[in-house]
Design a protein around this motif. Structure first.
Motif, PDB file in Angstrom:
ATOM      1  N   LEU A 131       0.764  -1.240  -0.073  1.00  0.00           N
ATOM      2  CA  LEU A 131       0.098  -0.279  -0.020  1.00  0.00           C
ATOM      3  C   LEU A 131       1.038   1.416   0.023  1.00  0.00           C
ATOM      4  O   LEU A 131       0.153   2.288   0.025  1.00  0.00           O
ATOM      5  CB  LEU A 131      -0.904   0.112   1.347  1.00  0.00           C
ATOM      6  CG  LEU A 131      -2.064  -1.195   1.343  1.00  0.00           C
ATOM      7  CD1 LEU A 131      -2.797  -1.165   2.757  1.00  0.00           C
ATOM      8  CD2 LEU A 131      -2.948  -1.101   0.132  1.00  0.00           C
ATOM      9  N   ASN A 133       2.575   2.424   2.382  1.00  0.00           N
ATOM     10  CA  ASN A 133       2.245   3.532   3.523  1.00  0.00           C
ATOM     11  C   ASN A 133       2.932   2.889   4.699  1.00  0.00           C
ATOM     12  O   ASN A 133       2.551   1.777   5.364  1.00  0.00           O
ATOM     13  CB  ASN A 133       0.658   3.197   3.759  1.00  0.00           C
ATOM     14  CG  ASN A 133       0.228   4.146   5.008  1.00  0.00           C
ATOM     15  OD1 ASN A 133       0.830   4.899   5.562  1.00  0.00           O
ATOM     16  ND2 ASN A 133      -1.097   4.243   5.128  1.00  0.00           N
ATOM     17  N   TYR A 136       1.876   1.972   8.632  1.00  0.00           N
ATOM     18  CA  TYR A 136       1.054   0.681   9.350  1.00  0.00           C
ATOM     19  C   TYR A 136       2.377   0.157  10.047  1.00  0.00           C
ATOM     20  O   TYR A 136       2.316  -0.349  11.188  1.00  0.00           O
ATOM     21  CB  TYR A 136       0.820  -0.171   8.034  1.00  0.00           C
ATOM     22  CG  TYR A 136      -0.457   0.429   7.640  1.00  0.00           C
ATOM     23  CD1 TYR A 136      -1.747   0.377   8.482  1.00  0.00           C
ATOM     24  CD2 TYR A 136      -0.766   0.638   6.163  1.00  0.00           C
ATOM     25  CE1 TYR A 136      -2.854   0.583   7.883  1.00  0.00           C
ATOM     26  CE2 TYR A 136      -1.813   1.169   5.711  1.00  0.00           C
ATOM     27  CZ  TYR A 136      -3.120   0.703   6.545  1.00  0.00           C
ATOM     28  OH  TYR A 136      -4.266   1.356   6.042  1.00  0.00           O
ATOM     29  N   ILE A 354      -6.805  -3.254   8.232  1.00  0.00           N
ATOM     30  CA  ILE A 354      -6.536  -2.653   6.814  1.00  0.00           C
ATOM     31  C   ILE A 354      -7.841  -2.590   5.974  1.00  0.00           C
ATOM     32  O   ILE A 354      -7.945  -1.597   5.184  1.00  0.00           O
ATOM     33  CB  ILE A 354      -5.759  -3.838   6.193  1.00  0.00           C
ATOM     34  CG1 ILE A 354      -4.520  -3.710   6.945  1.00  0.00           C
ATOM     35  CG2 ILE A 354      -5.487  -3.404   4.791  1.00  0.00           C
ATOM     36  CD1 ILE A 354      -3.631  -2.616   6.714  1.00  0.00           C
ATOM     37  N   GLU A 358      -8.774   1.138   4.470  1.00  0.00           N
ATOM     38  CA  GLU A 358      -8.203   1.177   3.042  1.00  0.00           C
ATOM     39  C   GLU A 358      -9.641   0.786   2.059  1.00  0.00           C
ATOM     40  O   GLU A 358      -9.619   1.263   1.060  1.00  0.00           O
ATOM     41  CB  GLU A 358      -7.303   0.116   2.562  1.00  0.00           C
ATOM     42  CG  GLU A 358      -5.753   0.280   3.311  1.00  0.00           C
ATOM     43  CD  GLU A 358      -5.228   1.643   2.980  1.00  0.00           C
ATOM     44  OE1 GLU A 358      -5.520   2.286   1.992  1.00  0.00           O
ATOM     45  OE2 GLU A 358      -4.501   2.241   3.803  1.00  0.00           O
TER      46      GLU A 358
END
Length: 403
Positions: A131, A133, A136, A354, A358
Motif C-alpha cells: 500500500l 504506507n 502501518y 486494513i 483502506e
C-alpha cells in the motif's frame, strides 16, 4: 503367614505362584468446569475486537463498562487452569515431573510467540510495502525491525521487543516459566504463597519495578511483577482457595456491594467519554484513583475484576444448562484452544484494520469484519477440536501399528 509366604514367592517350597499386589483405585477426575472455557473464549473474542482500532463494536467490549477488561479474565483463568492441570500432576507424580511439564508448556508458548512474531511482521511489512504506507509499520511498532532487523530479532528472542497487540503472550510465557516455584508453594503453603505474591505486587508498584523492553526507554506493557498477582490468585483459587471464598460468594451482602462497585466504576468510565457526565468524579477523588494503570495492574482494576468475578460466580453455577447448549459451544471451543485462537486473532485484527482503513469505514463494514473474524476463530477452533478427537481415536491403532 500364608500371604507372607506367597509374597516371598514360596509356599511350602512351591514356586510359580502369581503375586497380585493390591491396586489403589484411581479417583475419577472432576468434571470439567465449562465456565472456564466459556469465559476464556469470551475474553479472546473481546481481545480481538479491542485490537481493531476504531472498530465501532469496541464500544460494546468490557473496557467501556468498568476499570478492567478482557486481559484480566484471560490471565486469571490461565492461572486457574494451570493450577488445575499441573497441580494434579505435582500431587500424583511429584515436583520434578510437574515442573518439567510446566516448563514444556512455557517453551510451547515461547515457540508460538516466535512464530507469531515472524508471520505478523511479514504480514505488516507486506501490507506497508503493497500500500506504500509506512505508517502501518510505525503504528504496529515494527518500524524499528525494518530499520535494524538483526538487533530487533535478538531483542524479540529475549522477549524485549514486541509488536503491537502481542504483549499478553510474553507475559504468559514469563508467568508459566516461574510457575513451578509458585505451584510448589501453593501445594505446601497456599496462603503464604498468595501473601508473598501480594507483597511482590506491592513492592513492584511502590518501587516502579518492571521488565525492561527495547528500545531501552520502553517497558513491558503488562508488567509481570504486577500481573503475577492475578495469575497466582487464580491458581490459589484452583488449589483450594475457592473453598475459603465460598461464604463470600454465597453472601447476598457481598454481591450487593460488588454490584454497587461495578455500577460506580461504570459511571466513572462513562464520564471519560460522555459529555453529560464530565466532572462526575470530584477532583479530590480523581487525585486518589488516577491513573488507573493497566501496565501495573492498578488496584482499582484488580478490585473491579474481583467484583465482576464474584457476581459471575454467584449467578452462574458450574452446572448452568446454557453451557451445554449450541449457543455456548463456539465460545467454549475457542476457550479450549486459547493459544492458537489468540495468535489467529492477532492476524485477523490487523487484517480487519486494513479493511476499515483502506476499503470501507461504513458501519456495515465494521460489523462484517468483526463477525467474520469471530467466525474464523470459531471455525479454526472447531477444526482443532476435530483434529484432536481424530488423533485420540487413532491412538490404539497407531500404538498397534508401531507408527
Amino acid at each position: 503367614m500364608a500371604e507372607a509366604r506367597r509374597a516371598r514367592g514360596g509356599d511350602g517350597g512351591r514356586t510359580g505362584t502369581v503375586v497380585r499386589l493390591p491396586i489403589r483405585p484411581r479417583t475419577a477426575p472432576a468434571p470439567r468446569d465449562l465456565r472456564l472455557d466459556f469465559f476464556r473464549g469470551l475474553a479472546l473474542w473481546l481481545i480481538y475486537l479491542d485490537h481493531v482500532p476504531g472498530n465501532v463494536l469496541n464500544l460494546a467490549t468490557l473496557r467501556n463498562f468498568g476499570f478492567s477488561d478482557a486481559a484480566e479474565i484471560f490471565v486469571f483463568i490461565s492461572g486457574y487452569t494451570a493450577a488445575l492441570v499441573y497441580g494434579r500432576v505435582m500431587r500424583e507424580r511429584g515436583v520434578i515431573i510437574a515442573s518439567a511439564r510446566v516448563l514444556k508448556r512455557a517453551w510451547t508458548l515461547y515457540v508460538a510467540f516466535i512464530f507469531l512474531f515472524v508471520v505478523y511482521l511479514a504480514q505488516i511489512a507486506y501490507v506497508a510495502q503493497r500500500l506504500k504506507n509506512p505508517l502501518y509499520a510505525e503504528e504496529m511498532n515494527v518500524l524499528r525491525f525494518l530499520d535494524e532487523p538483526d538487533v530487533t530479532l535478538i531483542q524479540a528472542l529475549l522477549l524485549r521487543f514486541k509488536p503491537a497487540n502481542t504483549d499478553i503472550l510474553p507475559l504468559y510465557i514469563v508467568l508459566m516459566a516461574a510457575f513451578p516455584l509458585v505451584l510448589w508453594g501453593l501445594t505446601r503453603r497456599p496462603n503464604l504463597t498468595l501473601v508473598l505474591s501480594a507483597a511482590l505486587y506491592t513492592m513492584a508498584r511502590l518501587m516502579g519495578w518492571n521488565f525492561a523492553g527495547w528500545p531501552a526507554e520502553h517497558m513491558w506493557v503488562f508488567n509481570p511483577l504486577a500481573w503475577q498477582l492475578l495469575f497466582v490468585f487464580g491458581a490459589w483459587c484452583a488449589m483450594g482457595g475457592l473453598e475459603h471464598l465460598e461464604p463470600i460468594v454465597r453472601s447476598r451482602a457481598a454481591v450487593v456491594a460488588a454490584c454497587a462497585f461495578l455500577t460506580a466504576s461504570l459511571f466513572v468510565v462513562l464520564s471519560w467519554s460522555v459529555p453529560a457526565l464530565e466532572g462526575l468524579v470530584p477532583d479530590s477523588v480523581a487525585e486518589i484513583i488516577y491513573p488507573i494503570s493497566k501496565t501495573d495492574l492498578a488496584l482499582l482494576r484488580f478490585a473491579h475484576f474481583l467484583a465482576l468475578a464474584l457476581v459471575v460466580a454467584h449467578f452462574v453455577p458450574m452446572d448452568w444448562s446454557f453451557l451445554r447448549s449450541k449457543l455456548a459451544k463456539p465460545l467454549i471451543l475457542c476457550g479450549q484452544h486459547s493459544l492458537e485462537i489468540f495468535c489467529l486473532g492477532v492476524f485477523l485484527s490487523f487484517g480487519a484494520q486494513i479493511v476499515l482503513a483502506e476499503i470501507s469505514g461504513r458501519l456495515l463494514t465494521h460489523v462484517l469484519v468483526s463477525v467474520a473474524g469471530i467466525i474464523a476463530m470459531v471455525a479454526f477452533a472447531a477444526l482443532m477440536s476435530w483434529y484432536q478427537e481424530n488423533e485420540k481415536r487413532r491412538g490404539p491403532d497407531r500404538a498397534a501399528g508401531g507408527t
